[in-house]
Design a protein around this motif. Structure first.
Motif, PDB file in Angstrom:
ATOM      1  N   UNK A  63     -25.067  -3.081 -30.680  1.00 45.49           N
ATOM      2  CA  UNK A  63     -24.262  -3.191 -29.577  1.00 45.49           C
ATOM      3  C   UNK A  63     -23.838  -4.745 -29.437  1.00 45.49           C
ATOM      4  N   UNK A  64     -22.857  -4.964 -29.168  1.00 45.77           N
ATOM      5  CA  UNK A  64     -22.530  -6.553 -28.928  1.00 45.77           C
ATOM      6  C   UNK A  64     -23.138  -6.758 -27.637  1.00 45.77           C
ATOM      7  N   UNK A  65     -23.439  -8.109 -27.623  1.00 45.98           N
ATOM      8  CA  UNK A  65     -24.108  -8.694 -26.354  1.00 45.98           C
ATOM      9  C   UNK A  65     -23.017  -9.015 -25.166  1.00 45.98           C
ATOM     10  N   UNK A  66     -22.438  -8.124 -24.617  1.00 47.49           N
ATOM     11  CA  UNK A  66     -21.578  -8.389 -23.425  1.00 47.49           C
ATOM     12  C   UNK A  66     -22.135  -7.624 -22.268  1.00 47.49           C
ATOM     13  N   UNK A  67     -21.716  -8.150 -20.955  1.00 54.49           N
ATOM     14  CA  UNK A  67     -22.206  -7.374 -19.748  1.00 54.49           C
ATOM     15  C   UNK A  67     -21.163  -6.388 -19.457  1.00 54.49           C
TER      16      UNK A  67
ATOM     17  N   UNK B  34     -25.754  -2.383 -20.752  1.00 57.20           N
ATOM     18  CA  UNK B  34     -24.968  -3.185 -20.570  1.00 57.20           C
ATOM     19  C   UNK B  34     -24.972  -4.128 -19.389  1.00 57.20           C
ATOM     20  N   UNK B  61     -28.860  -0.182 -28.604  1.00 59.34           N
ATOM     21  CA  UNK B  61     -29.402  -1.327 -28.827  1.00 59.34           C
ATOM     22  C   UNK B  61     -28.532  -2.655 -28.801  1.00 59.34           C
TER      23      UNK B  61
END
Lengths: 95, 490
Positions: A63-67, B34, B61
């Motif tokens: 997954x992309x590291x975004x909130x 997220x 992940x």
């Protein structure tokens, strides 16, 4: 492989499930029957076969590291038996 | 070889130490959800339904967490496992809503590596030593419990729950509290260079589980105890010291060491048993059925490698060999990534490395210490420092004047050129002006001139002082020396 009364009590305790003596009595033969059923797999020669990790021939996606989530405290706490000041309240657990 | 020994009543004991360091991975969002990871947010505001373990939620992940763990592995020359997998570690506790922690027991992401701790004669580390790292795996952090807010309840905040941790497991290669302290400090420095963990121990970004056992020198390992969640270098060392002495006392009294989990109490500096964890060790690990195997491509690993900065050991060697900086200065300047970055910016702005390193070590560090500030909030920027050094190098400022200008820079934040210009602090080599002052001073001190000429040469310093004073400290000291000699010997 088989389980005895003590093992059943230990598994129940690790799983935090209360079981009465009568239930343990009933569960020992039940669990042993299940184990016996599964143990039939031991008849197959698997010495040259890699252990299987997943049933589909695929690997993890990253997954992309975004909130993208959070800020939903009310939803998170909605089912809590005791929610106070935005915290979950639980019976006191301290060493 | 460490010669640290516990002196027991029946002879010497050697201490064997292994550390499991939990380092919080720098990422915006959590390992499998997220939700945000920022420190200090309002309770339970950074929690997704995945983190709260609501039924039907599935983990996805975070690629950045894997990238950071791989970069960390490469920084300690470790094997990167192209195939790894996540397992469930099952236990019940109020800070863990899933009832299991997603971790990696059987197939960790990073394998065998090594960390070099530097020699430190004073601390009893006679020579540099390699400490083996057995593995690094990636796992979820748990939530936070508060016990003092309510008479009968504990409060649970899940903001930290699901944040990515690297567990960095050392070999039992350390033999003294000093070696363990050096290992944690070096690991922390490496993580900060790599940028995979901020190393902030006060905020809990790094915590250590400390495994300690004792034995007679050269004999088999003894039974170990594990002291959990120790959160500073000083406490790690105190834990080892206390725990090793306690074990020696037990053994010498004819007792046995029980393999157990202990807690460190910072107030008393002692450890005590955590009885409740006695049968919690039965974690019944199994592969997490929600997660597929993690397979890394060579391309991914090469990208991680290419993104690594120059690391402290290499940087230190380069400072000494190529820049001609002293070993001691190089040690200090490369110990922290932030320090090295600051120093290199001074060099990028044209400063000469040796001169710059000496100035940073004495003037800058002196000032920062005095102000109680770190390098990150230095009131003087690297370009300003380089400008100041350039003004010294080209003779505009003497050493004394440069100190004066630096003080004003610290106060005002102004650039040195501006300060020199506005306050007229420029050093003068104007021989006419200096000669005139000298003539005055010699004229007013005829007695001392006579004494000097009779051989009392120590008076030379007096004349220099008087001249500098009359010039407001701005005369070039070398020129003053020359002109004074000429005038006195005339």
């Amino acid at each position: 492989m088989s389980v005895d009364h003590a093992t059943v009590r230990k598994i129940a305790s690790l799983a935090r499930i209360a079981v009465s003596d009568a239930e343990v009595e009933a569960m020992v033969p039940e669990l042993n029957a299940i184990l016996g059923f599964v143990e039939q797999l031991g008849e197959v020669d698997t010495s040259a076969i890699q252990p299987m990790t997943a049933v589909i021939p695929n690997t993890l996606r990253l997954r992309e590291d975004v909130v993208t989530d959070g800020n939903i405290r009310d939803a998170v706490l909605a089912n809590a038996p005791a929610a106070e000041h935005g915290f979950f309240g639980v019976p006191k657990v301290i060493e | 070889m460490s010669n640290y020994r516990i002196q027991g009543a029946t002879g010497d004991w050697e201490v064997v130490i292994g550390l499991e360091v939990h380092a919080q991975v720098v990422s915006n969002s959590k390992l499998f959800s997220g939700a945000a990871t920022a420190f200090g947010a309002e309770q339970n505001s950074q929690v997704s339904l995945v983190d709260a373990a609501m039924p039907g939620m599935l983990p996805v992940l975070n690629g950045e967490c894997i990238r950071q763990a791989v970069r960390t592995g490469l920084a300690i020359n470790a094997e990167i496992n192209r195939w790894s997998r996540f397992d469930r570690k099952n236990y019940f506790y109020a800070d863990l809503p899933q009832g299991y922690q997603i971790s990696q027991l059987y197939h960790p992401l990073v394998g065998e590596g090594t960390i070099l701790i530097d020699a430190d004669e004073k601390a009893g580390i006679p020579e540099a030593k390699h400490i083996g790292v057995e593995r690094i795996h990636v796992e979820q952090d748990a939530g936070k419990l508060m016990h003092d807010q309510h008479p009968t309840m504990s409060y649970v905040d899940l903001n930290r729950c699901g944040v990515a941790l690297m567990e960095i497991v050392s070999r039992p290669d350390m033999r003294s509290p000093a070696e363990a302290g050096a290992y944690v400090r070096k690991l922390r420095a490496l993580l900060r260079y790599v940028g995979s963990c901020d190393g902030n121990m006060e905020e809990g970004s790094m915590r250590a589980d400390v495994n300690v056992s004792v034995r007679r020198p050269g004999e088999e390992f003894g039974t170990r105890t594990e002291t959990k969640n120790v959160n500073s270098v000083r406490f790690v060392m105190a834990t080892i010291e206390h725990e090793a002495n306690r074990q020696v006392d037990v053994l010498e009294a004819g007792g046995k060491i029980v393999q157990e989990t202990r807690l460190f109490d910072p107030d008393s500096g002692t450890t005590r048993s955590m009885r409740s964890k006695e049968d919690a060790h039965d974690y019944r690990y199994f592969p997490d059925p929600d997660l597929l195997p993690l397979v890394l491509t060579e391309e991914f690993i090469e990208e991680c490698r290419a993104s690594l900065p120059e690391l402290p050991d290499a940087k230190r060697a380069r400072y000494i060999e190529q820049l001609g900086i002293s070993a001691y200065n190089a040690d200090v300047l490369t110990a922290e990534a932030e320090m090295a970055r600051w120093f290199e910016k001074v060099l990028d702005n044209g400063a000469e490395p040796k001169q710059a390193s000496n100035w940073v070590m004495s003037e800058l560090f002196g000032a920062l210490n005095r102000l109680g500030k770190g390098i990150a909030d230095s009131p003087v920027s690297p370009p300003q420092a380089a400008e100041l050094l350039a003004l010294v190098a080209d003779g505009t400022l003497s050493g004394t004047l440069s100190k004066q200008v630096f003080e004003i820079m610290l106060d005002t934040g102004d650039s040195p050129a501006k300060i020199v210009e506005e306050r007229g602090l420029k050093q003068t080599s104007d021989t006419g002006a200096i000669d005139a002052v000298i003539a005055d001073i010699l004229g007013n001190n005829a007695d001392k001139v006579a004494q000097y000429k009779d051989g009392k040469e120590a008076l030379f310093g007096f004349f220099v002082g008087q001249t500098m004073k009359a010039m407001g400290g701005k005369a070039n000291p070398q020129v003053v020396n020359e002109l004074l000699k000429k005038a006195l010997n005339a």
